[in-house]
Design a protein around this motif. Structure first.
Motif, PDB file in Angstrom:
ATOM      1  N   ALA A  32       0.849  -1.186   0.000  1.00  0.00           N
ATOM      2  CA  ALA A  32       0.000   0.000   0.000  1.00  0.00           C
ATOM      3  C   ALA A  32       0.886   1.237   0.000  1.00  0.00           C
ATOM      4  CB  ALA A  32      -0.906   0.013   1.229  1.00  0.00           C
ATOM      5  N   LEU A  33       0.658   2.143  -0.958  1.00  0.00           N
ATOM      6  CA  LEU A  33       1.436   3.374  -1.009  1.00  0.00           C
ATOM      7  C   LEU A  33       1.066   4.237   0.194  1.00  0.00           C
ATOM      8  CD1 LEU A  33       3.500   4.396  -3.150  1.00  0.00           C
ATOM      9  CD2 LEU A  33       2.152   2.415  -3.858  1.00  0.00           C
ATOM     10  N   PHE A  34       2.116   4.739   0.884  1.00  0.00           N
ATOM     11  CA  PHE A  34       1.856   5.491   2.106  1.00  0.00           C
ATOM     12  C   PHE A  34       3.018   6.440   2.371  1.00  0.00           C
ATOM     13  CE2 PHE A  34       1.106   5.578   6.870  1.00  0.00           C
ATOM     14  CZ  PHE A  34      -0.114   6.231   6.787  1.00  0.00           C
ATOM     15  N   GLU A  35       2.860   7.250   3.416  1.00  0.00           N
ATOM     16  CA  GLU A  35       3.891   8.222   3.794  1.00  0.00           C
ATOM     17  C   GLU A  35       5.130   7.555   4.380  1.00  0.00           C
ATOM     18  OE1 GLU A  35       4.321  12.094   6.806  1.00  0.00           O
ATOM     19  OE2 GLU A  35       2.386  11.036   6.583  1.00  0.00           O
ATOM     20  N   TYR A  36       4.903   6.415   5.053  1.00  0.00           N
ATOM     21  CA  TYR A  36       5.992   5.702   5.716  1.00  0.00           C
ATOM     22  C   TYR A  36       6.125   4.297   5.145  1.00  0.00           C
ATOM     23  CZ  TYR A  36       5.096   9.466   9.042  1.00  0.00           C
ATOM     24  OH  TYR A  36       4.880  10.695   9.613  1.00  0.00           O
ATOM     25  N   ASP A  37       7.343   3.790   5.178  1.00  0.00           N
ATOM     26  CA  ASP A  37       7.620   2.461   4.653  1.00  0.00           C
ATOM     27  C   ASP A  37       7.536   1.427   5.777  1.00  0.00           C
ATOM     28  OD1 ASP A  37       8.403   0.639   2.623  1.00  0.00           O
ATOM     29  OD2 ASP A  37      10.450   0.648   3.397  1.00  0.00           O
ATOM     30  N   GLY A  38       7.008   0.236   5.445  1.00  0.00           N
ATOM     31  CA  GLY A  38       7.016  -0.872   6.387  1.00  0.00           C
ATOM     32  C   GLY A  38       6.015  -0.793   7.509  1.00  0.00           C
ATOM     33  N   ARG A  39       4.939  -0.025   7.340  1.00  0.00           N
ATOM     34  CA  ARG A  39       3.896   0.054   8.355  1.00  0.00           C
ATOM     35  C   ARG A  39       2.809  -0.983   8.075  1.00  0.00           C
ATOM     36  NH1 ARG A  39       3.965   5.045  11.156  1.00  0.00           N
ATOM     37  NH2 ARG A  39       6.182   5.580  11.369  1.00  0.00           N
TER      38      ARG A  39
ATOM     39  N   ALA B 244       0.866   9.365  -0.150  1.00  0.00           N
ATOM     40  CA  ALA B 244       1.825   8.812  -1.106  1.00  0.00           C
ATOM     41  C   ALA B 244       2.821   9.877  -1.552  1.00  0.00           C
ATOM     42  CB  ALA B 244       1.085   8.226  -2.307  1.00  0.00           C
ATOM     43  N   LEU B 245       2.357  11.097  -1.777  1.00  0.00           N
ATOM     44  CA  LEU B 245       3.255  12.185  -2.186  1.00  0.00           C
ATOM     45  C   LEU B 245       4.235  12.538  -1.072  1.00  0.00           C
ATOM     46  CD1 LEU B 245       0.724  14.464  -4.082  1.00  0.00           C
ATOM     47  CD2 LEU B 245       2.659  13.252  -5.092  1.00  0.00           C
ATOM     48  N   LYS B 246       3.796  12.421   0.163  1.00  0.00           N
ATOM     49  CA  LYS B 246       4.708  12.675   1.285  1.00  0.00           C
ATOM     50  C   LYS B 246       5.845  11.664   1.321  1.00  0.00           C
ATOM     51  CE  LYS B 246       1.406  14.956   4.387  1.00  0.00           C
ATOM     52  NZ  LYS B 246       0.635  14.866   5.663  1.00  0.00           N
ATOM     53  N   GLY B 247       5.607  10.499   0.751  1.00  0.00           N
ATOM     54  CA  GLY B 247       6.644   9.474   0.697  1.00  0.00           C
ATOM     55  C   GLY B 247       7.441   9.496  -0.590  1.00  0.00           C
ATOM     56  N   ALA B 248       7.396  10.619  -1.315  1.00  0.00           N
ATOM     57  CA  ALA B 248       8.113  10.728  -2.599  1.00  0.00           C
ATOM     58  C   ALA B 248       9.072  11.915  -2.597  1.00  0.00           C
ATOM     59  CB  ALA B 248       7.105  10.866  -3.738  1.00  0.00           C
ATOM     60  N   ARG B 249       9.600  12.269  -1.430  1.00  0.00           N
ATOM     61  CA  ARG B 249      10.438  13.465  -1.325  1.00  0.00           C
ATOM     62  C   ARG B 249      11.695  13.371  -2.176  1.00  0.00           C
ATOM     63  NH1 ARG B 249       8.159  12.685   3.744  1.00  0.00           N
ATOM     64  NH2 ARG B 249       7.033  14.498   4.582  1.00  0.00           N
ATOM     65  N   GLN B 250      12.363  12.222  -2.143  1.00  0.00           N
ATOM     66  CA  GLN B 250      13.597  12.065  -2.919  1.00  0.00           C
ATOM     67  C   GLN B 250      13.306  11.931  -4.417  1.00  0.00           C
ATOM     68  OE1 GLN B 250      16.626  12.503  -1.549  1.00  0.00           O
ATOM     69  NE2 GLN B 250      15.384  12.940   0.284  1.00  0.00           N
ATOM     70  N   VAL B 251      12.258  11.189  -4.739  1.00  0.00           N
ATOM     71  CA  VAL B 251      11.874  11.013  -6.143  1.00  0.00           C
ATOM     72  C   VAL B 251      11.535  12.352  -6.791  1.00  0.00           C
ATOM     73  CG1 VAL B 251       9.930  10.193  -7.545  1.00  0.00           C
ATOM     74  CG2 VAL B 251      11.166   8.595  -6.082  1.00  0.00           C
ATOM     75  N   LEU B 252      10.930  13.258  -6.015  1.00  0.00           N
ATOM     76  CA  LEU B 252      10.529  14.550  -6.558  1.00  0.00           C
ATOM     77  C   LEU B 252      11.696  15.538  -6.685  1.00  0.00           C
ATOM     78  CD1 LEU B 252       7.022  14.977  -4.921  1.00  0.00           C
ATOM     79  CD2 LEU B 252       7.547  14.814  -7.362  1.00  0.00           C
ATOM     80  N   LYS B 253      12.891  15.075  -6.366  1.00  0.00           N
ATOM     81  CA  LYS B 253      14.087  15.871  -6.633  1.00  0.00           C
ATOM     82  C   LYS B 253      14.738  15.456  -7.953  1.00  0.00           C
ATOM     83  CE  LYS B 253      15.167  16.477  -1.712  1.00  0.00           C
ATOM     84  NZ  LYS B 253      16.138  16.166  -0.622  1.00  0.00           N
ATOM     85  N   ARG B 254      14.144  14.458  -8.618  1.00  0.00           N
ATOM     86  CA  ARG B 254      14.704  13.899  -9.845  1.00  0.00           C
ATOM     87  C   ARG B 254      13.817  14.238 -11.026  1.00  0.00           C
ATOM     88  NH1 ARG B 254      15.872   7.785  -8.112  1.00  0.00           N
ATOM     89  NH2 ARG B 254      15.071   7.586 -10.207  1.00  0.00           N
ATOM     90  N   ASP B 255      14.138  13.639 -12.163  1.00  0.00           N
ATOM     91  CA  ASP B 255      13.344  13.853 -13.378  1.00  0.00           C
ATOM     92  C   ASP B 255      12.129  12.929 -13.318  1.00  0.00           C
ATOM     93  OD1 ASP B 255      12.513  14.770 -15.783  1.00  0.00           O
ATOM     94  OD2 ASP B 255      14.199  13.989 -16.955  1.00  0.00           O
ATOM     95  N   THR B 256      11.098  13.397 -12.651  1.00  0.00           N
ATOM     96  CA  THR B 256       9.913  12.587 -12.359  1.00  0.00           C
ATOM     97  C   THR B 256       8.652  13.318 -12.790  1.00  0.00           C
ATOM     98  OG1 THR B 256      10.988  11.581 -10.431  1.00  0.00           O
ATOM     99  CG2 THR B 256       8.583  11.461 -10.527  1.00  0.00           C
ATOM    100  N   LEU B 257       7.737  12.573 -13.393  1.00  0.00           N
ATOM    101  CA  LEU B 257       6.419  13.085 -13.743  1.00  0.00           C
ATOM    102  C   LEU B 257       5.395  12.273 -12.963  1.00  0.00           C
ATOM    103  CD1 LEU B 257       4.587  14.858 -15.653  1.00  0.00           C
ATOM    104  CD2 LEU B 257       4.563  12.877 -17.183  1.00  0.00           C
ATOM    105  N   ILE B 258       4.561  12.943 -12.177  1.00  0.00           N
ATOM    106  CA  ILE B 258       3.518  12.261 -11.411  1.00  0.00           C
ATOM    107  C   ILE B 258       2.154  12.634 -11.966  1.00  0.00           C
ATOM    108  CG2 ILE B 258       2.385  12.066  -9.170  1.00  0.00           C
ATOM    109  CD1 ILE B 258       5.030  12.180  -7.829  1.00  0.00           C
ATOM    110  N   ILE B 259       1.389  11.619 -12.324  1.00  0.00           N
ATOM    111  CA  ILE B 259       0.014  11.789 -12.788  1.00  0.00           C
ATOM    112  C   ILE B 259      -0.896  11.352 -11.645  1.00  0.00           C
ATOM    113  CG2 ILE B 259      -1.696  11.134 -14.524  1.00  0.00           C
ATOM    114  CD1 ILE B 259       0.735  10.234 -16.280  1.00  0.00           C
ATOM    115  N   TYR B 260      -1.741  12.240 -11.159  1.00  0.00           N
ATOM    116  CA  TYR B 260      -2.559  11.908  -9.996  1.00  0.00           C
ATOM    117  C   TYR B 260      -4.013  12.297 -10.225  1.00  0.00           C
ATOM    118  CZ  TYR B 260      -2.438  16.888  -8.702  1.00  0.00           C
ATOM    119  OH  TYR B 260      -2.581  18.263  -8.696  1.00  0.00           O
ATOM    120  N   GLU B 261      -4.864  11.732  -9.378  1.00  0.00           N
ATOM    121  CA  GLU B 261      -6.299  12.031  -9.452  1.00  0.00           C
ATOM    122  C   GLU B 261      -6.702  12.983  -8.332  1.00  0.00           C
ATOM    123  OE1 GLU B 261      -9.817   9.155 -10.391  1.00  0.00           O
ATOM    124  OE2 GLU B 261      -9.690   9.276  -8.214  1.00  0.00           O
TER     125      GLU B 261
END
Length: 335
Positions: free
Chosen positions: A176-183, A245-262
């Motif tokens: 499940a995508l979430f803010e924290y890993d392994g919960r 889920a976006l809160k758990g993408a801090r490092q990814v959002l420093k890269r060349d990333t495109l996020i498509i969301y609803e």
């Protein structure tokens, strides 16, 4: 759960010509195979419900589910890709019911078609039965690498079948995508797709839940050993957990990333886009069904764009310095 065999698809089953997906200059044809008798029953029920109240198809499908015996139909795309789905699933049986204007998420489809010749890895977050994982890894959309992330154990069986039916060309991650890993979280799989969601508190658990471990988008990128030079496209459709889920993408959002969301029409606070604007400080682009892309300058614009409270609306965001930002800004400037 029964799979369609090749004999089923060619003999007593019957093949229904599907609608065409018109995306840019390309046309994707598909046909649907399945039990002629069962598909006829579903069509009849849809006609009766549509002529009476126009609502209640979900209840009708649950009533006849024992008659369908978890039968599967299959969408056959022109390039040989296949997508299996349960006949009693209202969300997916629109493929053969023939609803007017049926085109599955054309806003995302057009954007991904434009990216066909660009190399990227695809995270299908909230993959469900794997529709986008199947297409993104197909010849139609450029044979990208894809990871399908899905929380539901029930859905996992069909997702795995769709992976197997397409030469194992995408990976599956049951988390499940979430803010924290392994919960330790819980997934509520009761009711239609729109009602399924992640439950973070055990005290608020509905009666029908299943345990699932969480993962962040950042952790998923690490697990896939993506480097800073790897481009990443994330499709985020996680039934109300988009902000987490976006809160758990801090490092990814420093890269060349495109996020498509609803951002759903019934949310008049525009919580996900508000978070993108105010907490992340990222630009937002609205994706339209006709393929157009427009830059969103403020939240007030969403009051106008999100006109139907029963529909989900797709938006995209990316870091300002990324190549994706220059690419999508160029498309938006042509609108």
């Amino acid at each position: 759960m029964r799979s369609l065999s090749s004999e089923d698809a060619t003999a007593a089953i019957g093949l229904t010509r599907g609608r065409r997906y018109l995306m840019g200059r390309s046309t994707f044809d598909y046909e649907v195979s399945g039990s002629r008798l069962s598909m006829g029953l579903v069509r009849l029920l849809h006609t009766v419900v549509a002529r009476s109240t126009g609502r209640g198809m979900g209840l009708a499908m649950r009533a006849v589910k024992p008659l369908l015996h978890s039968q599967l139909s299959c969408v056959h795309f022109a390039d040989g890709s296949r997508l299996y789905f349960e006949l009693n699933d209202v969300y997916w049986n629109a493929f053969f019911i023939g609803q007017p204007g049926m085109t599955y998420e054309p806003d995302i489809a057009t954007l991904l078609l434009r990216l066909k010749d660009i190399d990227y890895t695809f995270f299908d977050c909230g993959a469900n039965i794997g529709y986008w994982s199947v297409l993104v890894t197909s010849e139609m959309l450029g044979r990208k690498r894809a990871i399908a992330v899905e929380a539901s154990r029930e859905t996992l069986a069909i997702l795995e079948q769709n992976r197997d039916a397409n030469d194992h060309r995408f990976e599956i991650c049951r988390r499940a995508l979430f803010e924290y890993d392994g919960r330790s979280l819980f997934f509520s799989d009761d009711g239609p797709h729109s009602a399924r969601h992640i439950v973070t508190s055990q005290s608020s658990r509905p009666s029908h839940t299943e345990p699932v471990m969480s993962i962040t988008i950042d952790a998923l990128a690490r697990d896939q050993q993506l480097t800073d030079s790897d481009r990443l496209v994330v499709k985020l459709d996680v039934e109300g957990q988009e902000v987490a889920a976006l809160k758990g993408a801090r490092q990814v959002l420093k890269r060349d990333t495109l996020i498509i969301y609803e951002d759903h029409g019934q949310d008049r606070s525009h919580a996900t886009t508000r978070y993108v604007f105010e907490a992340l400080g990222l630009p937002v682009f609205a994706l339209a069904a006709d393929g157009s892309v427009t830059k969103v300058d403020d939240l007030a614009t969403l009051d106008r764009l999100k006109g139907n409270p029963e529909s989900g609306y797709r938006f995209a965001t990316c870091p300002p310095g990324s190549a994706f930002r220059r690419w999508i800004s160029g498309i938006a400037s042509q609108a």
